[in-house]
Motif scaffolding. Structure first.
Motif, short mmCIF file in Angstrom:
data_model
loop_
_atom_site.label_atom_id
_atom_site.label_comp_id
_atom_site.label_asym_id
_atom_site.label_seq_id
_atom_site.Cartn_x
_atom_site.Cartn_y
_atom_site.Cartn_z
N SER A 208 6.93 -8.78 -6.92
CA SER A 208 6.85 -7.33 -6.78
C SER A 208 7.00 -6.92 -5.32
O SER A 208 7.00 -7.74 -4.41
CB SER A 208 5.52 -6.81 -7.36
N GLY A 209 7.13 -5.60 -5.11
CA GLY A 209 7.51 -5.09 -3.80
C GLY A 209 6.34 -4.80 -2.88
O GLY A 209 5.17 -4.89 -3.24
N ALA A 210 6.69 -4.42 -1.66
CA ALA A 210 5.70 -4.11 -0.62
C ALA A 210 4.73 -3.04 -1.11
O ALA A 210 5.13 -2.04 -1.71
CB ALA A 210 6.41 -3.63 0.64
N GLY A 211 3.45 -3.26 -0.84
CA GLY A 211 2.43 -2.30 -1.21
C GLY A 211 2.03 -2.32 -2.66
O GLY A 211 1.20 -1.52 -3.09
N GLN A 212 2.61 -3.23 -3.44
CA GLN A 212 2.31 -3.34 -4.86
C GLN A 212 1.34 -4.49 -5.12
O GLN A 212 1.25 -5.44 -4.34
CB GLN A 212 3.59 -3.59 -5.66
N HIS A 213 0.63 -4.42 -6.24
CA HIS A 213 -0.10 -5.58 -6.71
C HIS A 213 0.92 -6.68 -7.05
O HIS A 213 2.04 -6.39 -7.46
CB HIS A 213 -0.93 -5.24 -7.95
N GLY A 214 0.52 -7.91 -6.91
CA GLY A 214 1.40 -9.01 -7.28
C GLY A 214 1.27 -10.15 -6.29
O GLY A 214 0.88 -9.97 -5.14
N VAL A 215 1.60 -11.35 -6.77
CA VAL A 215 1.48 -12.54 -5.94
C VAL A 215 2.49 -12.47 -4.80
O VAL A 215 3.70 -12.33 -5.02
CB VAL A 215 1.71 -13.81 -6.78
N LEU A 216 1.97 -12.53 -3.56
CA LEU A 216 2.80 -12.54 -2.35
C LEU A 216 3.77 -11.36 -2.32
O LEU A 216 4.91 -11.48 -1.86
CB LEU A 216 3.54 -13.87 -2.22
N SER A 217 3.32 -10.22 -2.82
CA SER A 217 4.18 -9.03 -2.88
C SER A 217 4.64 -8.61 -1.49
O SER A 217 3.86 -8.60 -0.53
CB SER A 217 3.42 -7.89 -3.56
N HIS A 218 5.90 -8.27 -1.38
CA HIS A 218 6.50 -7.76 -0.15
C HIS A 218 7.93 -7.35 -0.49
O HIS A 218 8.41 -7.64 -1.59
CB HIS A 218 6.51 -8.81 0.98
N THR A 219 8.60 -6.69 0.43
CA THR A 219 10.02 -6.40 0.25
C THR A 219 10.77 -6.83 1.50
O THR A 219 10.57 -6.27 2.58
CB THR A 219 10.26 -4.90 -0.03
N ILE A 220 11.56 -7.87 1.36
CA ILE A 220 12.44 -8.44 2.37
C ILE A 220 11.67 -9.11 3.51
O ILE A 220 11.87 -10.28 3.82
CB ILE A 220 13.42 -7.39 2.96
N ASN A 221 10.78 -8.36 4.17
CA ASN A 221 10.12 -8.85 5.37
C ASN A 221 8.70 -8.28 5.41
O ASN A 221 8.51 -7.10 5.72
CB ASN A 221 10.92 -8.41 6.61
N GLY A 222 7.72 -9.12 5.10
CA GLY A 222 6.35 -8.65 5.03
C GLY A 222 5.78 -8.22 6.37
O GLY A 222 4.89 -7.38 6.43
N PHE A 223 6.30 -8.78 7.45
CA PHE A 223 5.86 -8.37 8.79
C PHE A 223 6.32 -6.96 9.11
O PHE A 223 5.58 -6.17 9.72
CB PHE A 223 6.40 -9.34 9.83
N ALA A 224 7.53 -6.61 8.71
CA ALA A 224 8.15 -5.36 9.13
C ALA A 224 7.91 -4.19 8.19
O ALA A 224 7.61 -3.08 8.64
CB ALA A 224 9.65 -5.56 9.32
N PHE A 225 8.03 -4.38 6.88
CA PHE A 225 8.19 -3.27 5.96
C PHE A 225 6.94 -3.01 5.11
O PHE A 225 6.46 -3.90 4.39
CB PHE A 225 9.38 -3.50 5.04
N ALA A 226 6.44 -1.77 5.19
CA ALA A 226 5.34 -1.35 4.33
C ALA A 226 5.85 -0.75 3.01
O ALA A 226 5.16 -0.81 2.00
CB ALA A 226 4.47 -0.31 5.04
N ALA A 227 7.05 -0.18 3.04
CA ALA A 227 7.67 0.36 1.83
C ALA A 227 9.13 0.65 2.13
O ALA A 227 9.50 0.97 3.26
CB ALA A 227 6.97 1.64 1.36
N ILE A 228 9.96 0.53 1.10
CA ILE A 228 11.38 0.86 1.19
C ILE A 228 11.73 1.73 -0.02
O ILE A 228 11.40 1.37 -1.16
CB ILE A 228 12.27 -0.40 1.20
N ARG A 229 12.37 2.87 0.24
CA ARG A 229 12.77 3.77 -0.84
C ARG A 229 14.26 4.09 -0.72
O ARG A 229 14.77 4.30 0.39
CB ARG A 229 11.97 5.08 -0.78
N VAL A 230 14.92 4.13 -1.86
CA VAL A 230 16.31 4.55 -1.92
C VAL A 230 16.39 5.72 -2.90
O VAL A 230 16.02 5.57 -4.07
CB VAL A 230 17.25 3.41 -2.36
N ASN A 231 16.80 6.87 -2.40
CA ASN A 231 16.83 8.10 -3.21
C ASN A 231 15.49 8.32 -3.90
O ASN A 231 15.42 8.74 -5.07
CB ASN A 231 17.97 8.05 -4.23
N GLY A 232 14.41 8.01 -3.19
CA GLY A 232 13.06 8.24 -3.69
C GLY A 232 12.50 7.14 -4.56
O GLY A 232 11.33 7.21 -4.95
#
Length: 272
Positions: A105-129
């Motif tokens: 799962s993605g950054a800020g979500q529940h889930g094992v080792l959840s992140h999006t692309i780069n856990g150091f850099a990104f708290a959330a990523i949205r495309v068209n909301g």
């Protein structure tokens, strides 16, 4: 019929700690073997279902995690980085479907080792909301090529966040998250058996699948984990600062969206 497999590690059964994804320790060596076994199960299931060719792209971290000498020899393998379109390098419109194995799962979500692309850099990523996990971003890129995502393997939180996006997708839930670094998992043998059977079912029922498309033009919004990281991202001439920790980009294609995300991810290493 060609099948594309993008292989990550955090969603693999038995993987629960950052050490499992970081080269240079015994836990990583164990995890990369488990990752390779799950990919082999997906390869075998694809061929069981009628695939004529399988291309695997190593998509985790350094992108040299899969063990080539242990991989099913019927598949071709892409290793290394940087590479065009990163986690989906090698995909084109000639493929019948894409599989995402070991995803999470993605950054800020529940889930094992959840992140999006780069856990150091990104708290959330949205495309068209749309709040994006990695499967969201790359599944939309595949959809822009007319290729559906037919298989997801990982934890129950990946299934909850991403399966609704992909019409007809089959999911193999190999563990249930008890926290960001804890899970109840199937045995490796049971996980591989489930993945193989689900992959075969996915290929045999590709007629049920439809590409996931985020219509353009695209507005990419990135929440960074610090103001300093947002300062860095704002140095890109086409970036727009929209909040103390957030920047935005306009992009015509999902390929461009992914390009901006990976550019900032690479830049962030200067602030570690």
């Amino acid at each position: 019929m060609k099948i594309f497999i993008s292989a990550d590690i955090e969603g693999v059964a038995g993987v629960v700690t950052p050490q499992h994804g970081q080269p240079g320790n015994a836990e990583y060596e164990r995890a990369r073997r488990l990752m390779t076994e799950e990919v082999n199960a997906a390869i075998a299931g694809a061929f069981d279902g009628g695939a004529s060719a399988v291309l695997v792209n190593d998509s985790h971290g350094p992108m040299v995690n899969l063990l080539p000498d242990a991989l099913d020899p019927r598949a071709e393998l892409i290793l290394g980085r940087p590479k065009p379109t990163s986690m989906f390098a090698g995909l084109d419109g000639d493929f019948a479907a894409a599989f995402c194995t070991g995803y999470h799962s993605g950054a800020g979500q529940h889930g094992v080792l959840s992140h999006t692309i780069n856990g150091f850099a990104f708290a959330a990523i949205r495309v068209n909301g749309i709040d994006c996990a990695e499967a969201t971003l790359y599944g939309a890129y595949a959809g822009s090529l007319g290729v559906p995502v037919a298989l997801l393997t990982g934890d129950d939180r990946l299934q909850a966040q991403c399966a609704p996006l992909f019409p007809g997708v089959r999911t193999a839930v190999v563990k249930h998250a008890l926290g960001q670094r804890a899970a109840r998992a199937l045995s490796p043998q049971s996980a591989c058996a489930l993945i193989r059977a689900t992959a075969e079912h996915a290929v045999r029922n590709l007629a049920d699948c439809r590409p996931f498309v985020i219509p353009g033009p695209h507005r990419l919004e990135i929440d960074l984990n610090s103001v300093a990281l947002a300062d860095l991202a704002e140095t890109i001439p086409v970036a727009t600062r929209i909040a103390p920790r957030s920047v935005a980009f306009a992009a015509d294609t999902m390929r461009a969206v992914i390009g901006w995300i990976n550019t900032i991810s690479a830049m962030s290493a200067t602030l570690r």
